[in-house]
Design a protein around this motif. Structure first.
Motif, PDB file in Angstrom:
ATOM      1  N   TRP A 223      -5.084   0.192  -1.124  1.00 38.08           N
ATOM      2  CA  TRP A 223      -3.847   0.299  -1.892  1.00 38.08           C
ATOM      3  C   TRP A 223      -3.935   1.320  -3.012  1.00 38.08           C
ATOM      4  O   TRP A 223      -4.994   1.833  -3.351  1.00 38.08           O
TER       5      TRP A 223
ATOM      6  N   THR B  36       1.676   0.182  -3.146  1.00 40.45           N
ATOM      7  CA  THR B  36       1.622   0.989  -1.928  1.00 40.45           C
ATOM      8  C   THR B  36       0.339   0.702  -1.147  1.00 40.45           C
ATOM      9  O   THR B  36      -0.664   0.254  -1.716  1.00 40.45           O
TER      10      THR B  36
ATOM     11  N   THR C  68      -0.734  -4.288   4.188  1.00 43.26           N
ATOM     12  CA  THR C  68       0.445  -4.812   3.487  1.00 43.26           C
ATOM     13  C   THR C  68       0.189  -6.233   3.002  1.00 43.26           C
ATOM     14  O   THR C  68       0.530  -6.588   1.867  1.00 43.26           O
TER      15      THR C  68
ATOM     16  N   THR D 210      -1.855  -6.232  -0.029  1.00 43.50           N
ATOM     17  CA  THR D 210      -1.115  -5.794  -1.205  1.00 43.50           C
ATOM     18  C   THR D 210      -0.317  -6.936  -1.824  1.00 43.50           C
ATOM     19  O   THR D 210      -0.154  -6.998  -3.050  1.00 43.50           O
TER      20      THR D 210
ATOM     21  N   PRO E  40      11.904   1.365   1.023  1.00 45.67           N
ATOM     22  CA  PRO E  40      10.546   1.909   0.932  1.00 45.67           C
ATOM     23  C   PRO E  40      10.421   3.370   1.335  1.00 45.67           C
ATOM     24  O   PRO E  40       9.736   4.152   0.653  1.00 45.67           O
TER      25      PRO E  40
ATOM     26  N   ASP F  50       9.136   6.462  -0.936  1.00 49.75           N
ATOM     27  CA  ASP F  50       8.035   7.353  -0.551  1.00 49.75           C
ATOM     28  C   ASP F  50       8.399   8.809  -0.820  1.00 49.75           C
ATOM     29  O   ASP F  50       7.581   9.590  -1.334  1.00 49.75           O
TER      30      ASP F  50
ATOM     31  N   LEU G 131       4.783  10.334  -1.553  1.00 51.56           N
ATOM     32  CA  LEU G 131       3.686   9.581  -0.947  1.00 51.56           C
ATOM     33  C   LEU G 131       3.257  10.044   0.443  1.00 51.56           C
ATOM     34  O   LEU G 131       2.066   9.956   0.770  1.00 51.56           O
TER      35      LEU G 131
ATOM     36  N   TYR H  87       0.010   7.524   1.587  1.00 50.27           N
ATOM     37  CA  TYR H  87       0.349   6.185   1.119  1.00 50.27           C
ATOM     38  C   TYR H  87       1.785   5.842   1.498  1.00 50.27           C
ATOM     39  O   TYR H  87       2.584   6.731   1.822  1.00 50.27           O
ATOM     40  N   ALA H  88       2.127   4.551   1.452  1.00 47.38           N
ATOM     41  CA  ALA H  88       3.482   4.111   1.777  1.00 47.38           C
ATOM     42  C   ALA H  88       3.844   2.924   0.902  1.00 47.38           C
ATOM     43  O   ALA H  88       3.022   2.030   0.665  1.00 47.38           O
ATOM     44  N   THR H  89       5.085   2.904   0.428  1.00 53.31           N
ATOM     45  CA  THR H  89       5.572   1.820  -0.425  1.00 53.31           C
ATOM     46  C   THR H  89       5.711   0.521   0.362  1.00 53.31           C
ATOM     47  O   THR H  89       6.174   0.518   1.500  1.00 53.31           O
TER      48      THR H  89
END
Length: 216
Positions: free
Chosen positions: A52, A86, A139, A142, A168, A172, A177, A182-184
């Protein structure tokens, strides 16, 4: 070590609620925020891999860009600190090696002594069955951080509101991102409740303990 009493813990958890209206004139003090950042760093994760990155948004202009992408919820702009959680997408052997090197550094060990542990991790999250859904796995990790953050905030008298009502992919783009890998996943507003937030005084609605807890 002085520990929080059971009564104090439950008092803070009952005090906590998903704050709908923040007092935009109040900012979380630096020492309290520093502790909350450390609570994010100290969040446990599977294997300890920490898949993350936590983005702390305090810039008003950036908050203003994110609010329309958050079902226009005012908490994004009104809160003191806005945390975007993320995941690091598609974990690689390089990430595992980075973690192994850090482990060796912190524990003053030879990296070679961790070869077996490295093999287990790589054969699972990089090449094993879990690799097919590794972003989903990340995920879930996170969300452990989100829960940990909100609990720690409550213990320090800081209000929070978890934010899943966001877009999301558009986050990004705004946060740059995709090019960083990375990704929200989710976000959380943190700060201090407004005195006229009507939700602050509502009783919590939870199922009876007997419905959700079973001792075997």
């Amino acid at each position: 070590m002085s520990l929080t009493t059971p009564t104090d813990l439950l008092d803070r958890l009952n005090w906590r609620y998903a704050t709908k209206k923040f007092d935009s004139t109040k900012t979380i003090p630096a020492d309290i925020w520093a502790a909350l950042e450390e609570s994010l760093v100290l969040t446990p994760s599977s294997y300890g891999l920490q898949p993350w990155k936590f983005l702390i948004v305090t810039n008003p202009d950036l908050k203003a860009q994110l609010q329309p992408l958050s079902w226009n919820q005012a908490q994004v702009s009104e809160c003191s600190h806005y945390v975007v959680f993320t995941i690091k997408k598609n974990l690689t052997a390089e990430h595992v090696d980075h973690f192994v090197a850090r482990t060796a550094e912190v524990r003053q060990a030879e990296p070679e002594s961790l070869a077996g542990y490295r093999k287990v991790m790589v054969s699972d999250v990089v090449y094993g069955a879990r690799s097919l859904s590794v972003n989903e796995w990340a995920t879930r990790q996170t969300y452990i951080a989100l829960g940990n953050f909100m609990t720690c905030a409550a213990l320090l008298g800081v209000d929070t509101c978890p934010m899943e009502g966001i877009e999301p992919a558009k986050y990004d783009t705004v946060l740059g991102l995709p090019e960083k890998g990375y990704a929200t996943v989710v976000a959380c507003a943190a700060g201090y409740r407004s005195e006229d937030d009507k939700y602050a005084t509502l009783a919590k609605v939870r199922f009876e303990k007997s419905e959700v807890i079973e001792t075997l």
